[in-house]
Structure formats: C-alpha cells, structure tokens
Design a protein around this motif. Sequence first.
Motif, PDB file in Angstrom:
ATOM      1  N   ILE A 100       0.607  -1.358  -0.532  1.00 41.63           N
ATOM      2  CA  ILE A 100       0.470  -0.069   0.211  1.00 41.63           C
ATOM      3  C   ILE A 100       0.810   0.787  -0.061  1.00 41.63           C
ATOM      4  CG2 ILE A 100      -1.815   1.326   1.710  1.00 41.63           C
ATOM      5  CD1 ILE A 100      -3.134  -1.943   1.986  1.00 41.63           C
ATOM      6  N   PRO A 123     -22.469 -11.029   1.454  1.00 39.90           N
ATOM      7  CA  PRO A 123     -23.349  -9.501   2.481  1.00 39.90           C
ATOM      8  C   PRO A 123     -21.944  -8.918   2.898  1.00 39.90           C
ATOM      9  CG  PRO A 123     -24.204 -11.314   3.177  1.00 39.90           C
ATOM     10  CD  PRO A 123     -23.872 -12.450   2.228  1.00 39.90           C
ATOM     11  N   LEU A 124     -20.920  -9.721   3.058  1.00 36.32           N
ATOM     12  CA  LEU A 124     -19.340  -9.653   3.598  1.00 36.32           C
ATOM     13  C   LEU A 124     -18.664  -8.642   2.242  1.00 36.32           C
ATOM     14  CD1 LEU A 124     -18.615 -11.169   6.403  1.00 36.32           C
ATOM     15  CD2 LEU A 124     -19.731  -9.813   6.476  1.00 36.32           C
ATOM     16  N   MET A 130     -20.623  -5.295   1.289  1.00 29.99           N
ATOM     17  CA  MET A 130     -19.800  -4.111   2.130  1.00 29.99           C
ATOM     18  C   MET A 130     -18.412  -3.786   2.646  1.00 29.99           C
ATOM     19  SD  MET A 130     -17.657  -4.478   5.045  1.00 29.99           S
ATOM     20  CE  MET A 130     -17.691  -5.907   6.247  1.00 29.99           C
ATOM     21  N   MET A 131     -17.878  -5.103   1.988  1.00 27.82           N
ATOM     22  CA  MET A 131     -16.522  -4.594   1.344  1.00 27.82           C
ATOM     23  C   MET A 131     -16.156  -3.408   0.095  1.00 27.82           C
ATOM     24  SD  MET A 131     -13.693  -7.578   3.219  1.00 27.82           S
ATOM     25  CE  MET A 131     -15.018  -9.028   2.291  1.00 27.82           C
ATOM     26  N   ILE A 138     -16.713  -0.300   1.061  1.00 27.15           N
ATOM     27  CA  ILE A 138     -16.125   0.832   1.903  1.00 27.15           C
ATOM     28  C   ILE A 138     -15.045   0.922   0.852  1.00 27.15           C
ATOM     29  CG2 ILE A 138     -13.873   0.382   3.245  1.00 27.15           C
ATOM     30  CD1 ILE A 138     -15.289  -1.179   5.263  1.00 27.15           C
ATOM     31  N   GLU A 139     -14.692  -0.357  -0.357  1.00 25.19           N
ATOM     32  CA  GLU A 139     -14.040   0.520  -1.140  1.00 25.19           C
ATOM     33  C   GLU A 139     -14.360   1.685  -2.569  1.00 25.19           C
ATOM     34  OE1 GLU A 139     -11.985  -3.021  -3.655  1.00 25.19           O
ATOM     35  OE2 GLU A 139     -12.513  -4.260  -2.578  1.00 25.19           O
ATOM     36  N   GLY A 144     -15.758   4.841   0.405  1.00 24.27           N
ATOM     37  CA  GLY A 144     -15.633   4.683   2.449  1.00 24.27           C
ATOM     38  C   GLY A 144     -16.125   4.373   3.182  1.00 24.27           C
ATOM     39  N   ALA A 145     -17.796   3.824   2.924  1.00 24.85           N
ATOM     40  CA  ALA A 145     -18.398   3.652   3.916  1.00 24.85           C
ATOM     41  C   ALA A 145     -19.032   1.786   4.507  1.00 24.85           C
ATOM     42  CB  ALA A 145     -19.717   4.259   4.658  1.00 24.85           C
ATOM     43  N   PRO A 146     -18.894   0.752   4.737  1.00 31.97           N
ATOM     44  CA  PRO A 146     -19.612  -0.462   4.775  1.00 31.97           C
ATOM     45  C   PRO A 146     -21.058  -0.600   3.832  1.00 31.97           C
ATOM     46  CG  PRO A 146     -19.780   0.343   7.480  1.00 31.97           C
ATOM     47  CD  PRO A 146     -18.842   1.488   6.702  1.00 31.97           C
ATOM     48  N   TRP A 147     -22.047   0.962   3.595  1.00 34.52           N
ATOM     49  CA  TRP A 147     -23.186   1.272   3.619  1.00 34.52           C
ATOM     50  C   TRP A 147     -22.690   1.950   2.036  1.00 34.52           C
ATOM     51  CZ3 TRP A 147     -23.170   2.130   8.396  1.00 34.52           C
ATOM     52  CH2 TRP A 147     -23.259   1.319   8.751  1.00 34.52           C
ATOM     53  N   TYR A 171     -23.776   4.880   0.455  1.00 32.38           N
ATOM     54  CA  TYR A 171     -23.928   6.572   0.501  1.00 32.38           C
ATOM     55  C   TYR A 171     -22.533   7.454   0.147  1.00 32.38           C
ATOM     56  CZ  TYR A 171     -27.615   4.911   3.610  1.00 32.38           C
ATOM     57  OH  TYR A 171     -29.212   4.132   4.655  1.00 32.38           O
ATOM     58  N   PRO A 172     -22.566   7.857  -0.576  1.00 30.73           N
ATOM     59  CA  PRO A 172     -21.063   8.663  -1.140  1.00 30.73           C
ATOM     60  C   PRO A 172     -20.704   9.499  -0.009  1.00 30.73           C
ATOM     61  CG  PRO A 172     -23.578   9.998  -1.696  1.00 30.73           C
ATOM     62  CD  PRO A 172     -24.132   8.604  -1.267  1.00 30.73           C
ATOM     63  N   GLN A 173     -19.154   9.081  -0.284  1.00 28.44           N
ATOM     64  CA  GLN A 173     -18.851   9.944   0.668  1.00 28.44           C
ATOM     65  C   GLN A 173     -19.459  11.631   1.126  1.00 28.44           C
ATOM     66  OE1 GLN A 173     -14.860   8.234   0.700  1.00 28.44           O
ATOM     67  NE2 GLN A 173     -14.329   9.129   2.348  1.00 28.44           N
ATOM     68  N   ALA A 174     -19.587  12.222  -0.210  1.00 29.28           N
ATOM     69  CA  ALA A 174     -19.652  13.776  -0.053  1.00 29.28           C
ATOM     70  C   ALA A 174     -20.089  13.415   0.970  1.00 29.28           C
ATOM     71  CB  ALA A 174     -20.014  14.169  -1.780  1.00 29.28           C
TER      72      ALA A 174
END
Lengths: 420, 262
Positions: free
Chosen positions: A257, A392-393, A396-397, A400-401, A404-407, A409-412
């Motif tokens: 990374i 489902p995991l 979720m992942m 996040i990718e 940036g959240a497990p659901w 929704y836009p990060q903005a």
Amino acid sequence: MAAQLAFFILLTAGSVVFAWQVQRLRRGLAMGRPSERNDQPLRRWKTMARVALGQGKMGSRPVAALLHVVVYVGFVLINIEVLEILVDGAIGSHRFFAPYLGGAYVGIIGFFELLGVAVIIACLAFLFRRHVMRIPRFRHADMKGWPSKDADIILYIEIMLMSALLLMNTAEAAMDAEAPVVVGHWLAPLLSGMDENSLHWIERIAWWFHFAGILAFLNYLPRSKHFHIILAFPNTWYSKLSARGRIPAMPSVTGEIKSMMDPSYVPDETAVPDRFGAKDVSDLSFANLLNAFTCTECGRCTSACPASITGKSLSPRQIMMATRDRVEESLDKGESAKDNHLLDNFISRESLWACTSCNACVEVCPLNIDPLDIILQMRQYLTMEESAAPAPLNSMMSNIENNGAPWAYPQADRAAWINE
Amino acid sequence: MTDTLHVPILADMLAEGKKPDVLFWVGCAGSFDDRAKKVTKAFVKLLNEAGISFAILGSEEGCTGDPARRSGNEFLFQMQAMQNIEVLNGYDVQRIVTTCPHCFNTLKNEYPELGGKYEVFHHSQFLRELLKAGKLTIQGGAFKGKRIVFHDPCYLGRINQTYEAPRDLLKALDAELHEMGRCKKNGLCCGAGGAQMFKEPEKGDKDINVERVEEALATKPDIIATGCPFCKTMISDGVSHSGKDVPVLDIAEAIVQAGDLS
C-alpha cells in the motif's frame, strides 16, 4: 537386587519414552511460524507467575477453582514424595528420609496423606460434575468420544495413584504400630485380620503400582489434554501482551500500500508470504499451536461464546482441539495426510464466519489461550486467497472500497446529517 | 439552548486559522444510520452545551476499516487506515473522540503501528471528563428513579476495559442503574461485532441479540442504555422482536433527554 534392577529398567524405559514424546511435541510446535513474542521478558514472567503458577484466572468459577487448586497443590506437593520413592527404589532402602527427619517426617507424610484424601474427594467431585450434574460445557457436541473419555481417564488415574499411596501406608501401619504415617493408622483397622505376609505384599504392590503409575501417567500426559500441567507455563509466557483489540498488521500488505500511495517507495519483496492468512497449521504461529496443545478442554470459552450459546456450529474449544488434532495427524501420518488441511477437514467455514470477535473466549480462558487469533487468520485466508467471504460481507467491502463506508452512501454526504 | 447544531468542518476551521481542541470522529454509522445519527446529534448538543472547540472531517472521513479487517480483508483495512492517517496527520490531529467503540478501538489500538498516533476517547470517557471538570451538568429530571440497565459494548468494555465511564454518567442521571448477570468483562455480545452487523447470522437455535435482550428485559428496565451504534441497532431489533416497548438509548441520548436539552 532384582527389585533394584526392575526399578532401573522401568525408570529408564519411562524416561526414554517420555523424552521421545517431548521431541515429537517439539516437532509439532515447530510446524508453526516462529513466534515474535519474545519481547518484554519481565512482563512475561509476571504473567506466567500470576496466571499459571498463581492460577489468577480460575477464581471466576469458585467451586471449580477450589477443587482444581486441591488437585494442583496435591499434585505438586505429593510429588515431593517421588524423591523418596526414587531413592528407595535405587538403593533398596525403605523410607530413606525417615531416620533423618524424625518427627517432622511423620508430619510431612501425614500432610501428604491428607492431601491425597483431598485429591480423591476433588476427583470424585469432578466426576460428579461431569456425569451426574452434567454441566453443559462438558456435554457440548465437541466433547463427544475421545475428549470425554480422556477427561475420565485422567480422573481415574489420579484416584488410583492416590489410593495406592494410601493403601501402601495403611498396609504398613497395619503391620507396624510405629510406622511413620498418620492417615495409614486411621485406616489400618480396615485391614485388620490380615496376616503379616499378605500385608507385606499389599504394601509392596501398592508401592510398585504407585511408581509405575507415575511413569505411565507421565507418558499419558503428552497424548492427553492433561499436558496443560506443564505447557501452562510456557503458554502463559507466550501470552499476547499487546492491546486486546489489536490485530497485528501484515507487513507485506503495508509495503504494497505504501508503494501505491508513494511510487518512489520500494517494498520489501521478501516480506511477501507464501499465503495470506491460515489454511493449515503450518500457516499459524508457534504460539497458536502451543495454545492448542495447552488447551485442557474445560470449555469456559465455549460456554461464554455468544455463537455457541445460541446454537451456532462455532465452538472456540473446537477450534483449539481441531488445531491440535491436525498437528497430531501431520505428525502421525506425514505424507499420507498432506492433502488434508485445518480448513474444511477440521474447521468448517460456517464456524469461522459465526464469530463476533467479542473476545469472550479470550477473556475467560484460565490459560490465556486465544481461539480468536486462529479464527481471524483463517478468515484472512478465506477472504484474501479465496475471495470466499459471505456475499453480504463482499458487498460491505466493495462499498468501503467505492465510497468509504460499509453502506452505499456517497462519501460526499458524510456530513449531511447536520442539516437533516 | 438553540435547536441549531454548531458543527464545524476541520478544513474550514483551519482555513480560518483556528484549531479545534478535539476532532469528533463521526463514523459511518454515525453519519448514515438513522438510529446512530440521533446519537451523533445528541453528542454534538452536549459538546455545544459544554462549549467545546471541536470539528469533524466531513467528507474527508472514511471507514476506519474495522469491518474489513475483521472480515479478513487486511488489504482493504490498511488502504482505509493509510488514507485516514494521511488526512489526520496532514491536519496535525492530536486528540480524537468518537461515539463508536469499533472506530475507537481501531483508531486507538490499530492505527499507531501504521503511523497514526493519537489520543483517542470514547464519548463516554470524554463526557465523564467534562462532567468532572464541571463543564457539563447532568440533570436527573425525566429519568429520576427510572430503572436503567447498561449493555457493555464488547469493543468498549472487555476489549478496552472501559466499564465505569458510561456507568458514572448514567448514575449522574439519578436513575437506578441495574446490571445484567453477564456484564462488564463477562458482558454478552449483541451479535454485531466482527462484521456480523453486515451479514445474516449462521444457523443456530436463536439470534444472539434475542438472547441478550431477554437477559436485559429480565431486569425489568425502563430504559436499556448502551454506547455503540451497532449494539443500539441489535438491541433495538431484539426489543422489537420481544414485542416489548422499552427505549434503547445511547448514553449521550439519555443525558440529552433527561436534561430536556432537545
């Protein structure tokens, strides 16, 4: 002379077999990755003194703790008498230390005898808990077959060894009113009416049974859950000392990374492991495998695990037993078992995914065994090598990718709640 | 007290040449989950009430990576961690407070070895400090004499040994604090940890949250309190499943409601 010869043959055979068993165990533990837990020696000695020697985590279940401490103290102290057994056996003496210690000798032997009686009572109480009270953690599905039998065998052996010791002293007291024993005199009336010759034979047979029994038990230990009486000490020394909630970072991933975020960064290619996470016991650490051989299958972990409590297939104790079984299989079968793995052959995927990482199993283990560490390494294998996380995991992942959240929704919109 | 929340964004604040005392890490649940958003707002009300200089990252905040790491995805965890650490270190953040024990654990225990070293508080610890310092007054009011039972979030309690901070706050409400048999270090998980929040449970005899709620309801509570957004969801769902009508509140919400600050 014949007796001394027999003594030395038995002692040598018992010791050689035990040394071979220890070697075998070392080979088993060496299958794991070397442990990095060699830091902070002072803290490690303290942990060992508190948890193993001082049984600092047993007290949460007071009845079991009391019974256990009786057997533990009995085991440690009565074994001091083995010293005399060794001397008597080697030089053909009888109660070698008695003339030197005088009245103190009688006091010490009397104390050992009382402890022996207490150990027998405690072992009977343990059998009562297993077979009459049927305490759930001893009846859980993972205890079927050998694990339950192993527990019973240990208790029977302990009762027999202590009984032999008491019988020996009782027979001697029945022959000699001045014999340097205490409880033996109390029990002597039980043998009244027997002739001197029979009493002599009983005394000798009990002595030999006790001596041979100790050697047999010594060699039973490494094949049994009961080896915790020795492994508890190194196991607690290798306890996890870092914050409980910390999963250690994989250095190879960190390098990867860093080079993505900074193109000038050159990762250490040698840090890349053959495999991410654990599919088999050889992927686990030395400490994980030591945990498995130390586990005495008391089941406190399983009785505290939310998944086990609610009937899921996961049992933290089974994780430890399976790890040990897989090492034993590799030791015994070698090549012919090379297509087996800890994953699937011994531990199901369903069990691994049922864990909530709540650390209850880690908290309650009286010997600082860490089933969670194995579960998480096996999840790493499933996710990073096989992409086999539950769907489902995976969603979720990927959320996040992507955002940036497990659901999804836009990060903005992360601060949108302010105006809602 | 006004209804409007005062929630500065860190980038804006720094642009004005001001620096907050503490960063409020809102977390994903706190940002997007309806029940958790109420906790976020309650906590902000308390911060405003106490006159604390704080800021949030807003759109620069991203998942800490906790559920990814506990699902075995070390790569995704470290991606999230490194990005967050870059932002936090870029702003020279020193102190962080969060309402989520999972964020709390990850920021406190897992970021340091990747270069992110901060002083991290769970909001129960932070509020207790405010209470001690006299910056926050907690009124019994509505909750006087009510029976409250506290459910220990694993990542706050057993995993980070924080048992008394939330209880001290609840005691300050003049409520009767009750305990379940399995509490503190023996607390039973709500069933959401280790990324279980995001999947269906494996087959078994019952769901973990149902088991936990049965235990909580046996204490005959007027309120079940907790300190974690996932616990709040699981316990609330368990209460609904039981057919009972017992409110499930975060500590911050309880304090706000008791003092009629809303």
